[in-house]
Each structure stands twice: as structure tokens, then as C-alpha cells.
Design a protein around this motif. Structure first.
Motif, PDB file in Angstrom:
ATOM      1  N   TRP A  82       0.791  -1.227   0.060  1.00 20.71           N
ATOM      2  CA  TRP A  82      -0.024  -0.053  -0.023  1.00 20.71           C
ATOM      3  C   TRP A  82       0.964   1.209  -0.099  1.00 20.71           C
ATOM      4  O   TRP A  82       0.587   2.080  -0.723  1.00 20.71           O
ATOM      5  N   LEU A  83       1.795   1.411   0.854  1.00 18.07           N
ATOM      6  CA  LEU A  83       2.692   2.468   0.812  1.00 18.07           C
ATOM      7  C   LEU A  83       3.661   2.554  -0.101  1.00 18.07           C
ATOM      8  O   LEU A  83       3.998   3.849  -0.955  1.00 18.07           O
ATOM      9  N   SER A  87       3.560   5.806  -2.665  1.00 17.47           N
ATOM     10  CA  SER A  87       4.942   6.570  -2.877  1.00 17.47           C
ATOM     11  C   SER A  87       5.042   6.639  -4.469  1.00 17.47           C
ATOM     12  O   SER A  87       5.658   7.840  -4.937  1.00 17.47           O
ATOM     13  N   VAL A  88       4.845   5.578  -5.010  1.00 17.48           N
ATOM     14  CA  VAL A  88       5.213   5.740  -6.421  1.00 17.48           C
ATOM     15  C   VAL A  88       4.173   6.264  -7.517  1.00 17.48           C
ATOM     16  O   VAL A  88       4.155   7.355  -8.119  1.00 17.48           O
ATOM     17  N   LEU A  89       2.940   5.857  -7.331  1.00 17.39           N
ATOM     18  CA  LEU A  89       1.846   6.118  -8.031  1.00 17.39           C
ATOM     19  C   LEU A  89       1.333   7.686  -7.845  1.00 17.39           C
ATOM     20  O   LEU A  89       1.028   8.148  -8.899  1.00 17.39           O
ATOM     21  N   ILE A 166      -5.044  -2.536  -3.548  1.00 12.10           N
ATOM     22  CA  ILE A 166      -5.893  -1.839  -4.904  1.00 12.10           C
ATOM     23  C   ILE A 166      -7.258  -1.361  -4.244  1.00 12.10           C
ATOM     24  O   ILE A 166      -7.268  -0.138  -4.841  1.00 12.10           O
ATOM     25  N   ILE A 167      -7.657  -1.950  -3.353  1.00 10.00           N
ATOM     26  CA  ILE A 167      -9.038  -1.203  -2.959  1.00 10.00           C
ATOM     27  C   ILE A 167      -8.676  -0.017  -2.324  1.00 10.00           C
ATOM     28  O   ILE A 167      -9.315   1.183  -2.471  1.00 10.00           O
ATOM     29  N   ALA A 168      -7.679  -0.033  -1.279  1.00  8.75           N
ATOM     30  CA  ALA A 168      -7.222   1.276  -0.499  1.00  8.75           C
ATOM     31  C   ALA A 168      -6.750   2.307  -1.471  1.00  8.75           C
ATOM     32  O   ALA A 168      -7.131   3.413  -1.272  1.00  8.75           O
ATOM     33  N   PHE A 169      -6.125   2.037  -2.406  1.00  5.89           N
ATOM     34  CA  PHE A 169      -5.596   2.846  -3.472  1.00  5.89           C
ATOM     35  C   PHE A 169      -6.568   3.562  -4.063  1.00  5.89           C
ATOM     36  O   PHE A 169      -6.684   4.947  -4.270  1.00  5.89           O
TER      37      PHE A 169
END
Length: 298
Positions: A82-83, A87-89, A166-169
Motif C-alpha cells: 500500500w505505501l 509513494s510511486v503512483l 488496490i481497494i485502498a488505492f
């Protein structure tokens, strides 16, 4: 004291009093729903069912429970994924949106990013239950191409950290893109112009100027995302119910604390687990603050 000085003093006092009035509702709610529950959890964690002092027995008992380490490992793997995605996306998408020339295009994209975050956590997970079911999912060809013909194939334990990330993002990235976009807008325009005059391209400008200047905003994002990630509960709880036990109801640490409290009627053990999470969050946050130099003055 002159009349002018007296007027300034009274005006300053009124401003301070107005500030206190604005802050007062938050302080009251923080005390009622933050400080008081934490203090009560500390009391429960160090006492037994009869109210007597239990020392660290609740902590050792819950930490040696056969479900504790697996639950902690599940949350740790989820947090890493998640982190990393944040950080990247999130940073990359923010830089891309900020580089767009058209204001209308920027506004449309920012709105599109933010819309998923308007859904409540439970609602978004219910939506994803359909997305993850190959029999009804709009992305069923993709799921089947990955070897998942049934819902249970998608939610196997090895897939869950990625699924939850993915859900959290999907639900939280849009809000953070807006926050970082606002941070990029605070960079003085003459700094960017000077970089371009020195021959820096967009990538060099982003790496050498924009990212260092919004470092504190990125650190702040990671701190809050980490704190929220340790509280993983809604996603595995709903998927556990939808899978009829394929996903255990003690998958995350928060779920395990819930099982201690409401299935085993062991509120003291549940409070001990909650304090374990609090200590982990505080230690990790201190590392983020020091490494990210959050409170350093530029």
C-alpha cells in the motif's frame, strides 16, 4: 500605554479568543472520542476481568495466541504494498496532472480521481465484491486470463494483500493526489522558470526541485496512510462474510481484537492488542517524522 497600543492589545486578544473558540469543538471531540477511549484501553489492558492489576499478562497472552503473528504478518505485507503504491503512483500521477497545460483538463482529471474517495469504506468494498467476482465482473476477461474463474480463486490468501492495497488505492489515492497537487502549487514559479533556463527538463525538474520541495507533504501522506493501514478491518471483514469463511475472520490484527472482545468476551485482551497497534504506529510514525524531517525549518 497609548490609546493605539491599547486598541491593538484588545484586537489581539479578540483574535486569540476567536481562535480558541474555533478550536474548542475539536478539542472536546478529541477528548471524548480519542483521549478517554485510549485511557480506558490502558486501564483494561493492565487489569484482569475482575478489575485487578494484571501487569503484562494480557499482552503476553494475546501475543502468544496462534492467530496473532499471522494477522500481524498479513497487515505488514499489506502496508508494504500500500505505501509503495502511494509513494510511486500517487506522486507520479500528481506530477503528470500538474504538467498538463489545460486548466479544464486538470479540473476534470482531479474530479475523476476524487470521486472514488466519496464512497464510504463499506460501500466501496461492496462494489469491489462485484468487481472481483469473475461471473459478474466488468473485468472478467482479465481475471480469467490471470487464472481466476471463481470468486474464491481471486481471494486466495496469497492474493489478499494486493487486493486490499488496490481497494485502498482506489478509494484513497484521489484525495492524496489533490493534497500533493496543492503542495506543488506552492512552489514559486520563478524557481521552475530558473530550472528551465538552466536546461532542466521535466524529469530533472521533478526529481531535483519539485519532489524535494514537497517532501514534507509526502511524509505527511505516508504517516496518515500508515496509521490508517494498521487499522485494516472493513475490507477483510466484508470479504470474509462474502466468502463464507474462505477468508478467516481473524485475518487482520483489528479483526483479531474484535474476535477477542465480541466472540470470546475478553475485552482486556482486545485492549492489549489495541495498545500493541498504538505502540507500533507511534514508533513507525517517529521514524517517518525523523527520516522525512517533517518538522525541520527550511
Amino acid at each position: 500605554m497609548t490609546a493605539t497600543a491599547g486598541n491593538r492589545t484588545r484586537a489581539g486578544f479578540r483574535q486569540v479568543r476567536a481562535g480558541h473558540l474555533f478550536v474548542l469543538p475539536y478539542v472536546v471531540l478529541l477528548a471524548l472520542f480519542g483521549v478517554v477511549p485510549v485511557c480506558y484501553s490502558v486501564y483494561l489492558a493492565f487489569t484482569d476481568a475482575g478489575g485487578g492489576f494484571a501487569g503484562f499478562s494480557n499482552f503476553t497472552r494475546t501475543a502468544t495466541d496462534y492467530r496473532f503473528l499471522p494477522a500481524l504478518g498479513h497487515v505488514a505485507v499489506y502496508l508494504v504494498i500500500w505505501l509503495a503504491m502511494l509513494s510511486v503512483l500517487v506522486v507520479s500521477l500528481t506530477l503528470v496532472v500538474h504538467q498538463l497545460a489545460s486548466r479544464r483538463t486538470k479540473a476534470v482529471i482531479r474530479l475523476a480521481y476524487y470521486i472514488p474517495g466519496a464512497l464510504a469504506g463499506a460501500s466501496s468494498v461492496l462494489l469491489w465484491l462485484f468487481v472481483l467476482d469473475p461471473t459478474v465482473s466488468p473485468v472478467a476477461p482479465l481475471l480469467k486470463a490471470m487464472g481466476s474463474d471463481h470468486f474464491t480463486d481471486v481471494i486466495t490468501p496469497g492474493h489478499l494483500p494486493v487486493v486490499f492495497a488496490i481497494i485502498a488505492f482506489w478509494t484513497g489515492a484521489g484525495g492524496w493526489i489533490l493534497v500533493l497537487y496543492g503542495a506543488l502549487n506552492t512552489i514559486p514559479a520563478d524557481v521552475i522558470v530558473a530550472a528551465k533556463m538552466d536546461g532542466a527538463g521535466r524529469i530533472r525538474t521533478a526529481l531535483s526541485i519539485q519532489l524535494p520541495m514537497i517532501r514534507k507533504s509526502i511524509t505527511y501522506m505516508l504517516i496518515l496512510a500508515f496509521a490508517a493501514g494498521t487499522q485494516l478491518f472493513v475490507e477483510p471483514q466484508l470479504i470474509s462474510q462474502a466468502s463464507f469463511g474462505v477468508v478467516p475472520n481473524d485475518y487482520s490484527v483489528n479483526q483479531l481484537a474484535y474476535q477477542f472482545a465480541f466472540t470470546q468476551n475478553d475485552f482486556n485482551g482486545s485492549a492489549a492488542i489495541a495498545l500493541d497497534l498504538l505502540v507500533i504506529a507511534l514508533v513507525s510514525t517517529s521514524l517517518f517524522v525523523t527520516r522525512g524531517r517533517l518538522f525541520d525549518t527550511d
